[in-house]
Enzyme design. Sequence first.
Site, PDB file in Angstrom:
ATOM      1  N   LYS A 126      68.217  39.801  51.806  1.00 23.10           N
ATOM      2  CA  LYS A 126      67.310  38.843  52.445  1.00 23.10           C
ATOM      3  C   LYS A 126      66.399  38.271  51.365  1.00 23.10           C
ATOM      4  CE  LYS A 126      64.176  36.777  54.993  1.00 23.10           C
ATOM      5  NZ  LYS A 126      63.414  36.144  53.896  1.00 23.10           N
ATOM      6  N   PRO A 127      66.682  37.039  50.882  1.00 23.85           N
ATOM      7  CA  PRO A 127      65.778  36.428  49.909  1.00 23.85           C
ATOM      8  C   PRO A 127      64.567  35.833  50.612  1.00 23.85           C
ATOM      9  CG  PRO A 127      67.590  34.935  50.377  1.00 23.85           C
ATOM     10  CD  PRO A 127      67.842  36.186  51.176  1.00 23.85           C
ATOM     11  N   ASP A 128      63.512  35.596  49.850  1.00 27.80           N
ATOM     12  CA  ASP A 128      62.359  34.895  50.404  1.00 27.80           C
ATOM     13  C   ASP A 128      62.788  33.510  50.874  1.00 27.80           C
ATOM     14  OD1 ASP A 128      59.842  33.006  49.990  1.00 27.80           O
ATOM     15  OD2 ASP A 128      59.094  35.040  50.270  1.00 27.80           O
ATOM     16  N   GLY A 161      57.775  43.386  47.047  1.00 29.91           N
ATOM     17  CA  GLY A 161      56.851  42.419  47.626  1.00 29.91           C
ATOM     18  C   GLY A 161      55.444  42.960  47.684  1.00 29.91           C
ATOM     19  N   GLU A 180      58.760  48.464  45.661  1.00 27.56           N
ATOM     20  CA  GLU A 180      58.015  48.059  44.463  1.00 27.56           C
ATOM     21  C   GLU A 180      57.024  47.003  44.903  1.00 27.56           C
ATOM     22  OE1 GLU A 180      57.328  45.426  41.508  1.00 27.56           O
ATOM     23  OE2 GLU A 180      59.306  45.858  40.682  1.00 27.56           O
ATOM     24  N   CYS A 235      54.516  41.039  38.987  1.00 28.21           N
ATOM     25  CA  CYS A 235      53.877  42.274  39.440  1.00 28.21           C
ATOM     26  C   CYS A 235      53.419  43.141  38.276  1.00 28.21           C
ATOM     27  CB  CYS A 235      54.824  43.053  40.337  1.00 28.21           C
ATOM     28  SG  CYS A 235      56.399  43.469  39.565  1.00 28.21           S
ATOM     29  N   GLU A 258      44.709  42.079  43.721  1.00 31.78           N
ATOM     30  CA  GLU A 258      45.725  41.381  42.933  1.00 31.78           C
ATOM     31  C   GLU A 258      45.593  39.873  43.129  1.00 31.78           C
ATOM     32  OE1 GLU A 258      50.440  41.961  41.986  1.00 31.78           O
ATOM     33  OE2 GLU A 258      49.828  42.000  44.096  1.00 31.78           O
TER      34      GLU A 258
END
Length: 525
Positions: free
Chosen positions: A187-189, A238, A260, A294, A392
């Site tokens: 499932k890609p963004d 994500g 992650e 990240c 972040e």
Amino acid sequence: MNASTGSVFDETRFSADRLGSLGGATGSTDERLRVRTPITDEEIGTVASFQPDDVERAVERVRERQPAWEAMGIQTRAEIVDRFGDLVSNRRAQLLDLVQLETGKTRQHALEEVLDIVLTASYYGAAGPKLFGDERRRGAIPGASDAVVTYDPVGVVGVIAPWNYPLTLSMTDAIPALLAGNAVVCKPDERTPYTALAVASLLEEAGVPDGLVRVVTGDGSTVGPSLIDAVDYVAFTGGTETGRTVAERAGRNLIGCSLELGGKNPLLVLDDADVEVAARGAVKGAFTNAGQLCLAPERVYVHEDRYEAFLDAFVGETRALTLGCSFEYGPDVGSLIDGAHAERVGTSVDEARDSGASVLTGGRRRRDVGPFVYEPTIVTDVDADCPLASEETFGPVVSVSPVSSVDEAVDRANDSAYGLNASVWTGNVERGREIARQIDCGTVCINDPYTVGWAAVDAPMGGVGDSGLGRRHGPEGFDRFVESRTIATARYGPLEPPASLSNRTAARLLAVLTGVQRRIVRWRS
């Protein structure tokens, strides 16, 4: 910071027919997901908008094909994985175009994604047969019993990939999962589906059976939960809050997951560091992919003896960077992903400035370069209660603070809920390693911001605390995708005392045998 010019669109590269061929299978409705490029904020195409029933059917279909893939054997699968790495390398120009089109990153930063996939495929292609073999373990009673551990694939692995590294993060988990004999549903963004679709087609070209890997496109809140409910393991990359939701759902389904997640990564410049070298490293770390990484350092702690010299070098290197949206090698920093993210980054800097922080360079959105381009920004005197100090930012923004000692630097580095990546800059590598052991992060790099850690694909990579669970890369990254089975054998029947012995005598005998086994274990170790 200057703008770098270059061609934005070339119809031979980005024809509607070419993107349309990557559009993927249709779902149960005619609804389509519109995809835009951050380079110009224009629509570039549409892909299927999968619904929960579509996801369930996709998983069922790859599950049907998984046993045949498993039966091909680890050696054949390893050869296919290695061949896939060759194809990615050979098609890098087209993949670079696609990654840039969807993300707005510079060509140099897109190249890092392509090279990462090649490196990962090469590593697992070579290491696979060694990782998957049966293992003989010590039995309960030497000579009378033995134990063998065998490994099977978990079944169907769901990979949920983010937008910031759509090539790397759609494949870096899929490669070891496939090597282990699993089927994969990715499932890609919704902002970066074409890259995942393109690279999935290369897997089939490399020899992965048709239908074993499926890309399901659509809205994350619709597709994600359905995918987690249908697969046997989920690998998610994500944000931290979404990661908590993924872990909770995986836990209810009693399936494994690796996460992650985010980071507020520290960079420590010690009193013996070369400030010019450290400044160059800080620029690379903080502003690669416009800070949408990240692993990027967002907090820099500099020993007070080096503080002014480091700041001068860091600001100078940053101001020399060029901004641009070009499909040629040239610009140093590209675009943020979209308008909402550009607004969040700008608001974070504005709030810090309003609370008394000093912006030494940057701090502006550059619509003259691209709709979502934001200048690389260095901030000092950030209030501890300001969101920029602890949350972040995920953009080209970094704060710099002086510290009076190594202990203070370590304490401030560890004063965070996150623990993904850190770096230590020093003239003494052994000293750097000693300090690295004191930092609460899954990876600590010495005299490099992140590359030496990420590119060490034989070593595990992942976070602690709010930065996630589990590890990718290395044997640890492979072990996630297999289930172990112990086959234990009693050579002479059940392991129990002879019936002719009394309970008291049998107990003494067992105590003696246990003592002998302990001595054997100690001798062997």
